[in-house]
Design an enzyme around this catalytic site. Structure first.
Site, mmCIF file in Angstrom:
data_model
loop_
_atom_site.group_PDB
_atom_site.id
_atom_site.type_symbol
_atom_site.label_atom_id
_atom_site.label_comp_id
_atom_site.label_asym_id
_atom_site.label_seq_id
_atom_site.Cartn_x
_atom_site.Cartn_y
_atom_site.Cartn_z
ATOM 1 N N SER A 241 29.402 -35.264 -21.309
ATOM 2 C CA SER A 241 28.086 -35.019 -20.744
ATOM 3 C C SER A 241 27.159 -36.200 -21.003
ATOM 4 C CB SER A 241 27.526 -33.717 -21.311
ATOM 5 O OG SER A 241 26.427 -33.282 -20.566
ATOM 6 N N ASP A 335 29.411 -26.978 -12.284
ATOM 7 C CA ASP A 335 28.672 -27.939 -13.105
ATOM 8 C C ASP A 335 27.759 -28.754 -12.202
ATOM 9 O OD1 ASP A 335 27.788 -29.913 -14.823
ATOM 10 O OD2 ASP A 335 29.788 -30.562 -15.450
ATOM 11 N N HIS A 365 30.808 -26.517 -17.129
ATOM 12 C CA HIS A 365 30.407 -27.559 -18.080
ATOM 13 C C HIS A 365 30.706 -27.051 -19.489
ATOM 14 C CE1 HIS A 365 28.061 -31.229 -18.711
ATOM 15 N NE2 HIS A 365 27.624 -30.673 -19.823
#
Length: 393
Positions: A241, A335, A365
């Protein structure tokens, strides 16, 4: 939009270390959360945290030892008609926390909420999943002025390859503990020293503080790998991320500042742009654990002004990507970052960079660190491991 909040594992969650370690490795444990200052879930007694990192980690190890059935109990969420059953089960546990949406919270409040990693750990308990022994030692050190957790294989022979790892959390929340599963998995599966960087976060430390810390530690590792039992000629980067974005930005900075390039980079659902109107942003306004509102909140807390969003270290998809190391990009279906991850893969390839892109349907995610309960996470870890081993042999 539903009242969902995002606790990153790629973007970084504040989660129990136990969960982090065991979830990332297909057969790994977790790490001590209580060693980090901004922990939000107490999983290690105070008397244990006074011991070494390894002792605390061992005391709270949590991974995929014996595995029970992982099944959802309700209907699939409206936003995830094709979500995988094991992924759904974890999301059900995440929703049980009844977290407030990030836009309604201060950063300090958000750091106290349970994370996706906590949800996976809860599912492990419900499914009677027990951890195996831990096969790496850990110690916390300050490198280039930045606190970092060092994972060292218990087996094998030094010098080991080195992976500099950046956790998720939108540059705002989460810690090394939250993503301990990922770091531990890389250490044990690749047989590498992993340096997990506890970079500064917003809003206390605005852009480019996290990026500066990320690069400073990378430079330190390149120059001092031997002191970490590592091989300075076999250094790679990995991140999830926000951490995936940091890893790619560090590669660009190394190229531009004439510092030795990493041999490889693994970017797991990286933050790679500043366009909140991509197809995946528009589609994922209600998803958990991360949605469009959560991402907007992260940008607000980390960037000084909207103009920072156009900086190439944030807006990777518009940056000069030539000369970067071979790259693996792992993406999740549900996501908001999916579109920019694919765009980054395409633009890296167009720039002459070798890319291995893999999208995992039915996942959300933060799935990467959940190998103990989500089969797709185990597969994704295998892809990352194989690519890193090939580059660092």
């Amino acid at each position: 939009m539903k009242r969902l909040s995002f606790r990153p594992s790629a973007l970084a969650w504040v989660v129990a270390p136990a969960l982090a370690g065991g979830l990332l490795l297909s057969s790994c444990n977790s790490n001590p959360k209580a060693t980090e200052a901004d922990k939000t879930v107490t999983v290690v007694p105070k008397e244990v945290t006074k011991a070494s990192d390894s002792a605390a980690v061992t005391a709270t190890a949590s991974a995929q030892g014996s595995t029970g059935a992982v099944k959802p109990t309700g209907a699939k969420p409206a936003w995830g008609p094709n979500i995988k059953p094991e992924m759904q089960a974890v999301i059900e546990q995440f929703m049980s926390f009844k977290n407030k949406p990030l836009p309604e919270l201060t950063a300090a409040q958000a750091r106290k909420q349970p994370s996706a990693a906590d949800a996976a750990m809860k599912q492990m308990r419900l499914s009677n999943i027990t951890p195996p022994p831990m096969n790496c030692d850990t110690a916390t050190k300050t490198l280039a002025g930045v606190k970092s957790r060092i994972y060292t294989p218990k087996g094998g022979t030094a010098p080991y390859p080195v992976i500099v790892y950046y956790h998720g959390g939108g540059w705002v929340i989460a810690t090394n503990d939250t993503y301990a599963a990922s770091a531990q998995a890389l250490c044990e599966k690749v047989g590498a020293v992993v340096v997990s960087v506890e970079y500064r976060k917003g809003p206390e430390h605005k852009f480019p503080a996290a990026h500066d810390d990320a690069f400073a530690v990378y430079q330190y590792v390149v120059k001092n790998a031997a002191s970490l039992k590592g091989d300075p000629n076999k250094v790679a980067l990995a991140g999830e991320s926000a951490g995936g974005g940091l890893a790619c930005a560090v590669s660009m900075m190394a190229r531009d500042r004439k510092v030795a390039l990493p041999k490889y980079q693994v970017l797991v659902y990286p933050i790679a742009g500043y366009d909140l109107n991509t197809p995946s942003y528009q589609k994922n306004t209600e998803t958990a654990p991360l949605n469009k509102g959560g991402m907007a909140w992260f940008f607000k807390n980390y960037l000084r002004t909207p103009a920072d969003g156009k900086d190439p270290r944030i807006n990777l998809v518009a940056a000069n990507l030539k000369g970067l190391p071979p790259t693996t990009i792992i993406a999740a279906e549900y996501d908001p970052l999916m579109s920019e991850g694919k765009t980054l893969a395409d633009k890296l390839s167009a720039a002459g960079v070798k890319v291995n892109y893999k999208l995992y349907d039915g996942t959300t995610h933060e799935f990467f660190g959940m190998a103990a309960v989500v089969p797709e996470a185990k597969d994704a870890q295998g892809v990352a491991t194989n690519d890193l081993k090939g580059a660092l042999k």
